[in-house]
Design a protein around this motif. Structure first.
Motif, PDB file in Angstrom:
ATOM      1  N   GLY A 135      54.515 -21.016  -7.704  1.00 27.72           N
ATOM      2  CA  GLY A 135      55.696 -21.797  -7.328  1.00 27.72           C
ATOM      3  C   GLY A 135      55.455 -23.282  -7.503  1.00 27.72           C
ATOM      4  N   ALA A 136      54.352 -23.766  -6.937  1.00 29.18           N
ATOM      5  CA  ALA A 136      54.036 -25.204  -7.038  1.00 29.18           C
ATOM      6  C   ALA A 136      53.864 -25.599  -8.501  1.00 29.18           C
ATOM      7  CB  ALA A 136      52.769 -25.514  -6.242  1.00 29.18           C
ATOM      8  N   ASN A 137      53.198 -24.763  -9.281  1.00 30.80           N
ATOM      9  CA  ASN A 137      53.008 -25.078 -10.705  1.00 30.80           C
ATOM     10  C   ASN A 137      54.356 -25.252 -11.406  1.00 30.80           C
ATOM     11  OD1 ASN A 137      50.274 -24.663 -10.241  1.00 30.80           O
ATOM     12  ND2 ASN A 137      50.215 -22.648 -11.212  1.00 30.80           N
ATOM     13  N   MET A 138      55.282 -24.340 -11.136  1.00 28.70           N
ATOM     14  CA  MET A 138      56.599 -24.420 -11.798  1.00 28.70           C
ATOM     15  C   MET A 138      57.376 -25.638 -11.335  1.00 28.70           C
ATOM     16  SD  MET A 138      57.850 -20.479 -12.080  1.00 28.70           S
ATOM     17  CE  MET A 138      56.612 -19.266 -12.599  1.00 28.70           C
ATOM     18  N   SER A 139      57.262 -25.977 -10.048  1.00 27.89           N
ATOM     19  CA  SER A 139      57.962 -27.168  -9.552  1.00 27.89           C
ATOM     20  C   SER A 139      57.427 -28.425 -10.226  1.00 27.89           C
ATOM     21  CB  SER A 139      57.807 -27.294  -8.033  1.00 27.89           C
ATOM     22  OG  SER A 139      58.675 -26.400  -7.376  1.00 27.89           O
TER      23      SER A 139
END
Ligand code: ADP
Ligand code: NA
Length: 285
Positions: free
Chosen positions: A40-44
């Motif tokens: 999730g953090a990577n995609m954000s």
């Protein structure tokens, strides 16, 4: 417009070891690195680096404030990233001299997200916004329902793969992103080939070979090749691809243009060691 991401936040703790520890063995690490991770953090971070505004919906634990601050420092909207008691998600990664790894993952606060908070966050969504989620948090069905109730486009990156998790949201999806292995697992579980799925756009990423797009509405299948690079570390390539894809669509690119942009970013990412902290900016690609 805004990209709404229901997503995980993890501390990636990488211990370099001479060999994998055996049961009962105490082993000295030869190096240590702590970074921001979680699909999730990577995609954000990827969608933000691509120039879009992202609102990250999720939760960190009492040890996770640095991760929330780092996301905010990268420009990710963290208003809907709750702070909960208990630990944040974390990945303990052993990396041996041969480059083999062993990973223990703790979901922590990533599976403690309030469904009411998900629904209330999405009250801020506007027509034309786009939403994405993965399989590292709870609340996936609540998110999918709330997103579709507001008429937004909904994308799912089906990783880590779980057939039941995909099946539970499949009818709500507009875009499904899987790697080759995940696509095969989904076909084994449902009997449905990518072109037969009830999702308008099915994208199967093929590593160095690029991406195959199944436009299931027109029945068209399109192969988009990846740029040629010398891979150093493929960690985060898929997440960079999806984050950039969503940002491209958010910014009005066609699906083909968004895939091309996403593959340029993912190709740069495989030449770098690390995850969220080293995702390339739009200017770098
Ligand atoms: P995942 O990392 O989720 O398993 P893939 O391995 O299919 O997914 O990679 C996702 C995307 O990253 C690919 O579609 C491609 O654009 C890019 N990519 C991955 N590996 C390479 C590589 N060796 N060379 C160039 N691009 C790559
Ligand atoms: Na990398």
């Amino acid at each position: 417009m805004t990209v709404w991401n229901l997503g995980s936040v993890n501390a990636d703790m990488v211990f370099r070891v001479p060999h994998m520890p055996a049961p009962g063995e105490t082993l000295s690490a030869t190096g240590y690195q702590k970074g921001l991770g979680g699909k999730g953090a990577n995609m954000s971070v990827a969608a933000t680096r691509a120039g879009s505004h992202v609102e990250h919906i999720g939760a960190v634990g009492e040890d996770g404030l640095w991760m929330k601050e780092r996301l905010a420092g990268y420009g990710v909207g963290t208003t809907h990233l709750a702070e909960l008691p208990g630990p944040t998600g974390q990945a303990i990664i052993y990396l041996d001299a041969e480059g083999e790894n062993q990973i223990v993952l703790l979901a922590g606060s990533n599976t403690e997200i309030s469904e009411a908070a998900i629904a209330s966050a999405l009250e801020g969504a506007r027509a034309g916004d786009i939403a994405v989620f993965q399989n590292e948090t709870n609340g996936q069905q609540a998110f999918a329902r709330a997103v579709k109730a507001r008429g937004l486009r909904l994308a799912y990156a089906a990783a880590p793969f779980d057939a039941a998790a995909v099946a539970a949201v499949l009818d709500q999806l507009d875009i499904l992103v899987m790697n080759e292995v995940e696509a095969r697992q989904l076909q084994d579980a449902t009997g449905l080939a990518p072109e037969a799925l009830p999702v308008a756009e099915v994208l199967v990423t093929l590593g160095a070979k690029g991406c195959r797009r199944f436009d299931t509405v027109s029945g068209q299948v399109q192969d988009v090749p990846a740029p040629k690079v010398t891979p150093v570390d493929t960690t985060g390539a898929g997440d960079t691809f999806t984050g950039y894809l969503l940002a491209g669509l958010d910014q009005g690119l066609s699906m083909e243009e968004a895939i091309t942009l996403a593959q340029k970013a993912a190709a740069v990412m495989v030449t770098r060691l690390g995850t969220a902290d080293v995702i390339p900016t739009r200017a770098e690609i």
